[in-house]
Each structure stands twice: as C-alpha cells, then as structure tokens.
Design an enzyme around this catalytic site. Structure first.
Site, mmCIF file in Angstrom:
data_model
loop_
_atom_site.group_PDB
_atom_site.id
_atom_site.type_symbol
_atom_site.label_atom_id
_atom_site.label_comp_id
_atom_site.label_asym_id
_atom_site.label_seq_id
_atom_site.Cartn_x
_atom_site.Cartn_y
_atom_site.Cartn_z
ATOM 1 N N LYS A 22 -7.394 4.280 -19.305
ATOM 2 C CA LYS A 22 -7.702 4.678 -20.685
ATOM 3 C C LYS A 22 -6.454 4.565 -21.574
ATOM 4 O O LYS A 22 -5.952 3.478 -21.739
ATOM 5 C CB LYS A 22 -8.298 6.087 -20.669
ATOM 6 C CG LYS A 22 -9.349 6.316 -19.549
ATOM 7 C CD LYS A 22 -10.620 5.530 -19.752
ATOM 8 C CE LYS A 22 -11.569 5.571 -18.564
ATOM 9 N NZ LYS A 22 -11.938 6.878 -18.062
ATOM 10 N N ARG A 35 0.841 -1.211 0.000
ATOM 11 C CA ARG A 35 0.000 0.000 0.000
ATOM 12 C C ARG A 35 0.874 1.258 0.000
ATOM 13 O O ARG A 35 0.494 2.297 -0.508
ATOM 14 C CB ARG A 35 -0.968 -0.011 1.196
ATOM 15 C CG ARG A 35 -1.816 1.257 1.308
ATOM 16 C CD ARG A 35 -3.132 1.047 2.079
ATOM 17 N NE ARG A 35 -2.941 0.331 3.314
ATOM 18 C CZ ARG A 35 -2.463 0.858 4.450
ATOM 19 N NH1 ARG A 35 -2.131 2.130 4.513
ATOM 20 N NH2 ARG A 35 -2.322 0.118 5.544
ATOM 21 N N ASP A 68 -6.797 17.099 -15.218
ATOM 22 C CA ASP A 68 -7.067 15.730 -15.659
ATOM 23 C C ASP A 68 -6.695 15.663 -17.141
ATOM 24 O O ASP A 68 -7.351 16.276 -17.981
ATOM 25 C CB ASP A 68 -8.555 15.405 -15.426
ATOM 26 C CG ASP A 68 -8.916 13.969 -15.792
ATOM 27 O OD1 ASP A 68 -8.213 13.373 -16.627
ATOM 28 O OD2 ASP A 68 -9.925 13.455 -15.251
ATOM 29 N N TYR A 98 -15.541 14.967 -15.769
ATOM 30 C CA TYR A 98 -15.894 13.556 -15.674
ATOM 31 C C TYR A 98 -16.909 13.428 -14.521
ATOM 32 O O TYR A 98 -16.767 14.091 -13.491
ATOM 33 C CB TYR A 98 -14.631 12.745 -15.386
ATOM 34 C CG TYR A 98 -14.879 11.269 -15.351
ATOM 35 C CD1 TYR A 98 -15.089 10.550 -16.530
ATOM 36 C CD2 TYR A 98 -14.932 10.586 -14.145
ATOM 37 C CE1 TYR A 98 -15.334 9.196 -16.493
ATOM 38 C CE2 TYR A 98 -15.173 9.221 -14.106
ATOM 39 C CZ TYR A 98 -15.367 8.539 -15.287
ATOM 40 O OH TYR A 98 -15.616 7.194 -15.254
HETATM 41 C C1 LIG Z 1 -12.436 7.368 -16.845
HETATM 42 C C2 LIG Z 1 -12.099 8.731 -16.407
HETATM 43 C C3 LIG Z 1 -11.876 9.026 -15.058
HETATM 44 C C4 LIG Z 1 -12.031 7.979 -13.977
HETATM 45 O O1 LIG Z 1 -11.079 6.981 -14.116
HETATM 46 P P1 LIG Z 1 -11.267 5.483 -13.534
HETATM 47 O O2 LIG Z 1 -9.997 4.836 -13.927
HETATM 48 O O3 LIG Z 1 -12.474 4.918 -14.210
HETATM 49 O O4 LIG Z 1 -11.461 5.624 -12.077
HETATM 50 C C5 LIG Z 1 -11.532 10.320 -14.723
HETATM 51 N N1 LIG Z 1 -11.412 11.280 -15.650
HETATM 52 C C6 LIG Z 1 -11.625 11.043 -16.958
HETATM 53 C C7 LIG Z 1 -11.488 12.156 -17.931
HETATM 54 C C8 LIG Z 1 -11.978 9.766 -17.389
HETATM 55 O O5 LIG Z 1 -12.199 9.526 -18.674
#
Ligand SMILES: *Cc1c(COP(=O)(O)O)cnc(C)c1O
Length: 401
Positions: free
Chosen positions: A217, A67, A192, A120
């Site tokens: 992603k 962790r 982000d 998001y």
């Molecule tokens: C998918 C996504 C998230 C969240 O990510 P997870 O891996 O599903 O927790 C946050 N921001 C954006 C822009 C995303 O596409």
C-alpha cells in the site's frame, strides 16, 4: 560487500523522515553504484569452508540464502526501521505474510489472543478460524473502547492484535492505552499500521511492540508490488525470523528494490495525500447526495480527538455513504472517471470501491450487517492527483446518482 559498512559515517540521529528515506540505507553498503544494486541471486558463495560455517551460523545473514536474507532486504529494512523508530525490521512477500508470520511465531496452543471486531479480512480469518484450529483462544473486542481490552485480558493472554484506523468506518484504536494495559503483564502488542503509514503514526513510540504493514500500500506506493514488513526489537525480530524462514513468505530482490524506490518519496506522497484527503472529506460532507463521511481528520468523526492525539496526519482513506442505497452507489462508482474501481489502496492513483459490492461474493447480508457494512458505503483511497481534478470527478459522478 562482504561486510555492511558505514562507509560515510552518516549519523542518522536527529535526521528527518525526508532525509532518512533517501540516506538511511547508505550506511549499509560500500557499493559504488549510486542507485542500489539488485542482488538477483538465490544463494551466495563463501570464500572458504570456514566462512561458509560462519555464514550458515549467523541469523538474518544478508548474503547466505535469499529466503534467509538478501542485501536489498537489508537496505530496505534499515529505512523501514528508521521510519517506525524500531531497532530493526524484517520484510516479507506480502502484508499477510508479515501478519501471519508474526502471529504464528509468537503464540502457541493454550495461549489467548485479543483482537478487534474490525480487522483486515484475512487477519480476521486468522483470528476467527486459523488460531482456534491450533488451540489458541481468541477474544474479539470493540476497538473504540480501550476498557474492552482490559476486560478481555486473561492470565494466559499472550498477544493483542490492533489495527488503526480500520475499515470500514475508519474506527481508531487507542494505541497508548492498550500498550499500557499490556506492558506490565508481558503481553505482546502488534499493530497493523498500513492505513496510517509511519509518516502519520508511529505505534512503537506509543508502546506497541511489533508494527506490521502491507507494504503493498503506502510504503510501496505505486500499486506495483506485493510486500510486507515487520518492525520490532532485535529480540522479537530474531524469534519471528526463525518462523519466517519456515513459512517462506520471501520478498523477491526486485520487489525489495521497488519498495526501496517507493520509500524515497513516501513523506512527500503522504503529505500530498493527507491534504488531498482532508480537503476531499470536507468537500464530500457538503454534498447533498452524501449521507455521511467517515474520516478521522473530520471534527464529525466520533474519535477525532483521539486521532489528533496519536496521528500527525489522518491519511488517505475515506469512507462515505451515498443517499439512495446499493443501486445509487453502484451508479456513483461507475460514473467516476479518474478514480479507478479497484481493490487495494495507498498508491499514487485514487482508487474507489463500493464496499458492499466487494463483500457480496464472500459475505452474507447478515455478516455484512455485523461487520457494519451498509449497502451504500464507498471506500476511497486518495491518491496524489490535483485536488481540483479529484473534486470535479466526484462532483460529476454525484450528479448522475
Ligand atoms: C492490504 C492489507 C493487508 C494485507 O496485505 P497484502 O500485502 O495484500 O498481503 C493487511 N492489512 C491491511 C490493513 C491492509 O490494507
């Protein structure tokens, strides 16, 4: 590998992304395996009590307790930090793990946060519901207007949350302009960068303090893992890690390994995805059944000039509207064969979602209108397939609308 050693003395300075994704983590280890070893261990033993005390007292130790850190985390973090141009990086168990941990680490009751109208969904929920519960005030501003951020700043503004490009119309935020507002006031800017990937956009180069990703992603790239990353300075990473070990959004060593494996091909994948997406966006604009296409790489995108300024490529996320409303859009999505109807984005396979259908379960029609989600919107995540096959698939589906 008690000590992470620079065993070959590779100088990373000046190396290109294509080389960094293959070699940046070599510096971290004297393992003899050519492929990275997976340290599938929750805990690590010390040689003696003196070493144990040293391990326990070292923040972000990579061989103490998983962790807190793990050798595979350390390797993948090295590559991610190099790609984003930050001092360091911290991996988490999901993108939301990265975002929630960052925000919870950096704000306290009485602070003020500025966020965008388009985030998001789960990030928006943190802003709209969670932070106010803990006594943090949030102002949401129209992100296409940098002056809206300036007007929202208060003496107690602690953090500005950005995301660009953002759903559902691929709206772009001027990262440099917002960072410039924040810097003299000591406000931390978080961006982000999931939709762009570090190959197309490096927010830290534009003055952003913390870059977060859903590594689920593009970074992972194969629709097989859930992961997140926080790229920032040593100082902020230390503070965020301190919260991270309490929140516990830990990336499993196996998923860290898969993320590292995915990163090896990130530049190649993004190159293909950028060219596929631009060609597809242009192709969609020519189709009579398509009302409008939203892609930062198109001259018709209202912020195309800004996108050109801050992005090297425009990524693989396209939104478009089908003529004929909800039912026609449902028919179109159902008729696609190559492009799978699934949430998520950024992997090797093209994915498609009828945006209104995705939100219908969780949002009222009114909320959808405020969020700018018309009934005929399609979100398309372009994969690495051959462009001619993707065009043919879309063309046959449009004919059935
Ligand atoms: C998918 C996504 C998230 C969240 O990510 P997870 O891996 O599903 O927790 C946050 N921001 C954006 C822009 C995303 O596409």
């Amino acid at each position: 590998m008690n000590k992470l050693t620079d065993h070959k003395g590779i100088n990373l300075e000046g190396l290109q992304n294509e080389t960094l994704v293959v070699h940046a983590d070599d510096r971290m280890t004297d393992e003899r395996t050519l492929a990275p070893a997976i340290y599938y261990s929750a805990t690590f033993r010390a040689e003696d009590a003196t070493e144990f005390a040293e391990m326990a007292g070292t923040p972000r130790h990579s061989q103490y307790y998983t962790r807190y850190g793990n050798p595979v985390h350390a390797r993948v973090q090295k590559v991610l930090a190099e790609l984003e141009g930050t001092e360091t990086a911290l991996v988490t168990g999901s993108g939301m793990g990265a975002i929630a941990t960052t925000i919870l680490a950096l704000v306290s009751a009485g602070d003020h946060v500025i966020a965008q109208t388009r985030h998001y969904m789960s990030t928006a929920k943190i802003m709209d519901e969670m932070l106010p519960r803990f006594g943090v005030e949030v102002t949401v501003v129209e992100q296409s207007d940098a002056s809206a951020f300036a007007e929202a700043i208060r003496p107690n503004t602690k953090l500005i949350m950005l995301e660009t490009p953002a759903n559902p119309t691929m709206v772009v935020t001027d990262l440099a302009a917002v960072a410039e507002l924040a810097r003299p006031r000591g406000i931390i800017v978080v961006a982000d960068n999931t939709f762009a990937s570090p190959i197309n956009q490096r927010p830290h180069d534009l003055g952003v303090d913390v870059v977060v990703h859903s590594a689920t992603k593009y970074l992972g790239g194969h629709h097989d893992i859930t992961a997140g990353v926080i790229c920032t300075s040593e100082e902020l990473a230390g503070r965020i890690w301190d919260t991270h070990i309490s929140i516990g959004s830990v990336l499993s060593p196996m998923d860290a390994w898969l993320l590292l494996r995915g990163l090896r091909t990130l530049p190649m994948r993004i190159e293909r995805i950028n060219s596929n997406a631009l060609a597809l966006a242009q192709f969609l604009e020519e189709q009579p059944q398509v009302e409008r296409v939203y892609y930062p790489g198109l001259a018709s995108h209202p912020q195309h000039e800004l996108a050109k300024r801050q992005m090297k490529g425009f990524g693989g996320m396209i939104a478009f509207a089908i003529k004929g409303g909800y039912d026609a859009t449902q028919r179109f999505v159902s008729a696609l064969k190559l492009s799978q109807n699934a949430v998520s984005l950024g992997g090797v396979d093209s994915l498609v979602v009828h945006t209104a259908a995705m939100w219908a379960g969780v949002m009222s029609e009114e909320q959808m209108q405020t969020a700018g989600i018309p009934a005929n919107f399609v979100r398309y995540s372009v994969g690495i397939e051959h462009i001619d096959d993707l065009k043919a698939d879309i063309l046959q589906a449009l004919q059935l609308v």
